[in-house]
Design an enzyme around this catalytic site. Structure first.
Site, PDB file in Angstrom:
ATOM      1  N   LYS A 159       0.839  -1.211   0.000  1.00  0.00           N
ATOM      2  CA  LYS A 159       0.000   0.000   0.000  1.00  0.00           C
ATOM      3  C   LYS A 159       0.866   1.250   0.000  1.00  0.00           C
ATOM      4  O   LYS A 159       0.632   2.183  -0.765  1.00  0.00           O
ATOM      5  CB  LYS A 159      -0.886  -0.008   1.250  1.00  0.00           C
ATOM      6  CG  LYS A 159      -1.540   1.319   1.560  1.00  0.00           C
ATOM      7  CD  LYS A 159      -2.430   1.256   2.769  1.00  0.00           C
ATOM      8  CE  LYS A 159      -1.779   1.629   4.074  1.00  0.00           C
ATOM      9  NZ  LYS A 159      -1.528   3.060   4.275  1.00  0.00           N
ATOM     10  N   ASN A 160       1.869   1.252   0.876  1.00  0.00           N
ATOM     11  CA  ASN A 160       2.655   2.475   1.041  1.00  0.00           C
ATOM     12  C   ASN A 160       3.627   2.738  -0.107  1.00  0.00           C
ATOM     13  O   ASN A 160       4.279   3.783  -0.154  1.00  0.00           O
ATOM     14  CB  ASN A 160       3.395   2.461   2.382  1.00  0.00           C
ATOM     15  CG  ASN A 160       2.436   2.641   3.549  1.00  0.00           C
ATOM     16  OD1 ASN A 160       1.256   2.925   3.356  1.00  0.00           O
ATOM     17  ND2 ASN A 160       2.944   2.464   4.761  1.00  0.00           N
ATOM     18  N   ARG A 216      -4.184  10.756   4.485  1.00  0.00           N
ATOM     19  CA  ARG A 216      -3.054  11.667   4.534  1.00  0.00           C
ATOM     20  C   ARG A 216      -2.193  11.594   3.260  1.00  0.00           C
ATOM     21  O   ARG A 216      -1.678  12.606   2.792  1.00  0.00           O
ATOM     22  CB  ARG A 216      -2.220  11.303   5.767  1.00  0.00           C
ATOM     23  CG  ARG A 216      -1.007  12.127   5.979  1.00  0.00           C
ATOM     24  CD  ARG A 216      -0.315  11.700   7.250  1.00  0.00           C
ATOM     25  NE  ARG A 216       1.039  12.222   7.296  1.00  0.00           N
ATOM     26  CZ  ARG A 216       1.337  13.450   7.654  1.00  0.00           C
ATOM     27  NH1 ARG A 216       0.395  14.288   8.003  1.00  0.00           N
ATOM     28  NH2 ARG A 216       2.591  13.860   7.657  1.00  0.00           N
ATOM     29  N   PRO A 275       1.900  16.567  11.099  1.00  0.00           N
ATOM     30  CA  PRO A 275       2.006  17.784  10.303  1.00  0.00           C
ATOM     31  C   PRO A 275       2.623  17.522   8.925  1.00  0.00           C
ATOM     32  O   PRO A 275       3.125  16.428   8.653  1.00  0.00           O
ATOM     33  CB  PRO A 275       2.927  18.664  11.145  1.00  0.00           C
ATOM     34  CG  PRO A 275       3.723  17.735  11.985  1.00  0.00           C
ATOM     35  CD  PRO A 275       2.890  16.509  12.187  1.00  0.00           C
ATOM     36  N   LEU A 318       7.402  19.606   7.010  1.00  0.00           N
ATOM     37  CA  LEU A 318       8.662  19.260   6.327  1.00  0.00           C
ATOM     38  C   LEU A 318       8.478  19.204   4.811  1.00  0.00           C
ATOM     39  O   LEU A 318       9.383  19.571   4.056  1.00  0.00           O
ATOM     40  CB  LEU A 318       9.206  17.929   6.846  1.00  0.00           C
ATOM     41  CG  LEU A 318       9.554  17.907   8.341  1.00  0.00           C
ATOM     42  CD1 LEU A 318       9.971  16.514   8.776  1.00  0.00           C
ATOM     43  CD2 LEU A 318      10.671  18.913   8.638  1.00  0.00           C
ATOM     44  N   VAL A 365       8.021   7.091  16.907  1.00  0.00           N
ATOM     45  CA  VAL A 365       7.717   7.721  15.610  1.00  0.00           C
ATOM     46  C   VAL A 365       6.464   8.601  15.694  1.00  0.00           C
ATOM     47  O   VAL A 365       6.462   9.737  15.220  1.00  0.00           O
ATOM     48  CB  VAL A 365       7.584   6.660  14.488  1.00  0.00           C
ATOM     49  CG1 VAL A 365       7.233   7.309  13.164  1.00  0.00           C
ATOM     50  CG2 VAL A 365       8.882   5.868  14.362  1.00  0.00           C
ATOM     51  N   ARG A 380      -8.675  -0.416   4.810  1.00  0.00           N
ATOM     52  CA  ARG A 380      -7.818   0.608   4.208  1.00  0.00           C
ATOM     53  C   ARG A 380      -6.465   0.000   3.836  1.00  0.00           C
ATOM     54  O   ARG A 380      -5.795   0.484   2.924  1.00  0.00           O
ATOM     55  CB  ARG A 380      -7.567   1.745   5.203  1.00  0.00           C
ATOM     56  CG  ARG A 380      -8.717   2.689   5.390  1.00  0.00           C
ATOM     57  CD  ARG A 380      -8.308   3.849   6.242  1.00  0.00           C
ATOM     58  NE  ARG A 380      -7.178   4.565   5.660  1.00  0.00           N
ATOM     59  CZ  ARG A 380      -6.618   5.638   6.197  1.00  0.00           C
ATOM     60  NH1 ARG A 380      -7.068   6.121   7.329  1.00  0.00           N
ATOM     61  NH2 ARG A 380      -5.609   6.228   5.611  1.00  0.00           N
TER      62      ARG A 380
HETATM   63  C1  UD1 Z   1       4.205   6.825   6.302  1.00  0.00           C
HETATM   64  C2  UD1 Z   1       3.334   5.623   6.119  1.00  0.00           C
HETATM   65  C3  UD1 Z   1       2.743   5.170   7.460  1.00  0.00           C
HETATM   66  C4  UD1 Z   1       3.856   4.976   8.487  1.00  0.00           C
HETATM   67  C5  UD1 Z   1       4.764   6.196   8.550  1.00  0.00           C
HETATM   68  C6  UD1 Z   1       5.994   5.966   9.431  1.00  0.00           C
HETATM   69  C7  UD1 Z   1       2.498   5.916   3.870  1.00  0.00           C
HETATM   70  C8  UD1 Z   1       1.346   6.189   2.978  1.00  0.00           C
HETATM   71  N1  UD1 Z   1       2.267   5.922   5.188  1.00  0.00           N
HETATM   72  O1  UD1 Z   1       3.357   7.856   6.797  1.00  0.00           O
HETATM   73  O2  UD1 Z   1       2.048   3.945   7.254  1.00  0.00           O
HETATM   74  O3  UD1 Z   1       3.277   4.761   9.760  1.00  0.00           O
HETATM   75  O4  UD1 Z   1       5.244   6.527   7.239  1.00  0.00           O
HETATM   76  O5  UD1 Z   1       6.708   4.868   9.006  1.00  0.00           O
HETATM   77  O6  UD1 Z   1       3.588   5.652   3.411  1.00  0.00           O
HETATM   78  N2  UD1 Z   1       6.448  14.630  10.530  1.00  0.00           N
HETATM   79  C9  UD1 Z   1       6.645  15.960  10.796  1.00  0.00           C
HETATM   80  N3  UD1 Z   1       6.504  16.849   9.770  1.00  0.00           N
HETATM   81  C10 UD1 Z   1       6.182  16.469   8.506  1.00  0.00           C
HETATM   82  C11 UD1 Z   1       6.000  15.097   8.251  1.00  0.00           C
HETATM   83  C12 UD1 Z   1       6.129  14.203   9.276  1.00  0.00           C
HETATM   84  O7  UD1 Z   1       6.927  16.346  11.924  1.00  0.00           O
HETATM   85  O8  UD1 Z   1       6.074  17.338   7.616  1.00  0.00           O
HETATM   86  C13 UD1 Z   1       6.579  13.644  11.618  1.00  0.00           C
HETATM   87  C14 UD1 Z   1       5.267  12.944  11.927  1.00  0.00           C
HETATM   88  O9  UD1 Z   1       4.472  13.683  12.808  1.00  0.00           O
HETATM   89  C15 UD1 Z   1       5.760  11.648  12.533  1.00  0.00           C
HETATM   90  C16 UD1 Z   1       7.070  11.387  11.782  1.00  0.00           C
HETATM   91  O10 UD1 Z   1       7.432  12.607  11.189  1.00  0.00           O
HETATM   92  O11 UD1 Z   1       6.025  11.844  13.898  1.00  0.00           O
HETATM   93  C17 UD1 Z   1       6.987  10.323  10.715  1.00  0.00           C
HETATM   94  O12 UD1 Z   1       5.960  10.643   9.801  1.00  0.00           O
HETATM   95  P1  UD1 Z   1       6.078  10.287   8.259  1.00  0.00           P
HETATM   96  O13 UD1 Z   1       7.290   9.441   8.057  1.00  0.00           O
HETATM   97  O14 UD1 Z   1       5.951  11.517   7.465  1.00  0.00           O
HETATM   98  O15 UD1 Z   1       4.795   9.403   8.036  1.00  0.00           O
HETATM   99  P2  UD1 Z   1       3.861   9.371   6.771  1.00  0.00           P
HETATM  100  O16 UD1 Z   1       4.648   9.602   5.535  1.00  0.00           O
HETATM  101  O17 UD1 Z   1       2.664  10.202   7.033  1.00  0.00           O
END
Ligand code: UD1
Length: 424
Positions: free
Chosen positions: A21-22, A91, A121, A124, A325, A395
């Site tokens: 999925k991811n 998201r 958020p 980034l 995380v 999902r």
């Molecule tokens: C992706 C995966 C999700 C998985 C996650 C962590 C997909 C579609 N989903 O989610 O299944 O649980 O990786 O392995 O691939 N963060 C910030 N600012 C940002 C972006 C992220 O602070 O702009 C923080 C988030 O709050 C979180 C951490 O970074 O604490 C990791 O998030 P991120 O790796 O971005 O997760 P997703 O890409 O949303």
């Protein structure tokens, strides 16, 4: 919709994993970087994939699904605004931002929703676009970005965000010059996206390391690409074998993608037999307690934390799970406790004192992996469980009940409309 599970049957047999999925979601978003048709193979049948298809349709692309293949024809005229009612559902919809900026120089995408697992958020992602010269504003819940021409930049991510790495990588493909992403996420799905982009004519190197380099190109072409197997689905079925003390062969998995999970299963006392694209698990006894800390890849995946908690809830001792995380990713613990588990949450730690048995109960899945966790616990529990909120499970897991039934689980999907019940 709910799932009825009568637990206590050891699972036996073979289960085949679908595509990841991811990986599918960012790759589908990436397909709109070109005007040409792309075909993506090995795409799982999932709610989230449907949502991404609808997001792409809403901005003017044609998306057709044939079995496990998705044909995406972005065409020449895309719209620059995605609707709130779709983006709020998932998201990963926000991943169209980078590609839209490349194609149109302007994009308007609502701030995303998704699983209820803490603050997630997109700062980034936006910092990355800004570093490439985009002007960003947030108006009425929409992120608006404008860049007549994106320029390559050096971007350091404060945390190795998977989504930010992907979105920035896709924007960088169409930028002028070289972009370097430092402290990039290293997940296998990032490598898959890079391989997909390169098959369209992009020049991405270093994916899978913490330093990804992207040389902007003028034009991308359509492609045909098959995505990697789902490592989280594979991990879930391995835990299903372990928690029911059965013997399960998981096929279509790349064992190197789940090293951390395999290491912890071994530490629990599971016997594992690896093939090039399969892993067989046999669990002779209650699991030994283990400590787990979720981390970005190659650390233990946060998406496997909830499913693993079910296993440790039946452990022969006390385990400590640290979630580093996401915050608020222990929603499942409360429901496990209602089944007789002994779990104490202290900030980002869960102290899991193993018990010899769990009992079936009415349960509410609050997010995707919490749903998987509860289903696993129900498979091992004495008596019947009914899990509500199964839309979360679908999902991320295709044919969930069917695959488990083929392994011998006593599981039914019930069409009873979701009802509310009091939490004890
Ligand atoms: C992706 C995966 C999700 C998985 C996650 C962590 C997909 C579609 N989903 O989610 O299944 O649980 O990786 O392995 O691939 N963060 C910030 N600012 C940002 C972006 C992220 O602070 O702009 C923080 C988030 O709050 C979180 C951490 O970074 O604490 C990791 O998030 P991120 O790796 O971005 O997760 P997703 O890409 O949303």
């Amino acid at each position: 919709m709910s799932l009825l599970i009568r637990g206590g049957k050891p699972l036996r047999g073979t289960v085949r994993c679908d595509g990841a999925k991811n990986a599918a979601l960012p790759i589908m978003a990436g397909a709109i970087l070109s005007e040409d048709i792309s075909i993506i193979d090995n795409v799982p049948h999932l709610r989230d994939v449907e949502t991404m298809s609808n997001v792409l349709r809403s901005i003017g692309a044609s998306v057709r699904v044939r079995g496990n293949s998705v044909l995406i024809n972005p065409g020449k005229r895309l719209r620059n605004e995605a609707p709130y009612d779709l983006v709020r559902m998932m998201r990963a919809s926000f991943l169209i931002m980078g590609p839209l900026l490349v194609r149109l120089g302007v994009a308007s995408v609502p701030l995303p929703g998704g699983c209820a697992i803490g603050q997630r958020p997109v700062d980034l992602h936006l910092k990355g676009f800004q570093a490439m010269g985009a002007e960003i504003s947030v108006e009425g819940g929409f992120v608006k970005a404008r860049a007549d021409k994106l320029k390559g930049a050096e971007i350091y991510l404060d945390v190795p965000s998977v989504g930010a790495t992907e979105n920035i990588m896709m924007a960088a493909v169409g930028a002028e010059g070289v972009t370097v992403i430092e402290n990039a996420a290293q997940e296998p799905e990032i490598v898959d996206l890079a391989n997909f982009l390169n098959s369209m004519g992009a020049e991405v190197t270093g994916a899978g390391t913490s330093r990804v380099k992207v040389e902007g190109v003028k034009k991308l072409t359509g492609t045909r690409y098959s995505i990697i197997p789902d490592r989280i689905e594979a991990s879930t079925y391995l835990i299903a074998g372990a928690i029911t003390r059965g013997k399960v062969m998981v096929e279509n998995v790349i064992p190197t993608h789940i090293r951390s999970v395999l290491a912890k299963l071994k530490e629990c006392g599971a016997y594992l037999l690896e093939g090039p694209r399969s892993v067989e698990i046999e669990m002779p006894s209650r699991p030994a307690p283990v400590n787990i800390k979720t981390l970005p890849y190659p650390g233990f995946p946060t998406d496997v934390q909830a499913p693993f908690m079910s296993l440790l809830a039946l452990g022969q001792g006390t385990s400590l799970i640290s979630e580093t995380v996401f915050e608020n990713r222990f929603n499942h613990a409360e429901e496990l406790i209602r089944m007789g588990a002994k779990v104490k949450i202290e900030d980002s730690n869960a102290i899991v004192e193993g018990v010899p048995k769990l009992s079936g109960a009415s349960l509410q899945a609050t997010d995707l992996r919490a749903g998987a966790c509860l289903a696993l616990a129900a498979l091992a529990a004495e008596g019947q469980s009914e899990i509500f909120g199964t839309e979360h499970i679908y999902r991320g897991y295709s044919d969930f009940a069917t695959k488990l039934r083929l392994l011998g689980a006593d599981i039914e999907e019930s069409g009873i409309p979701k009802r509310s019940y009091a939490k004890s």
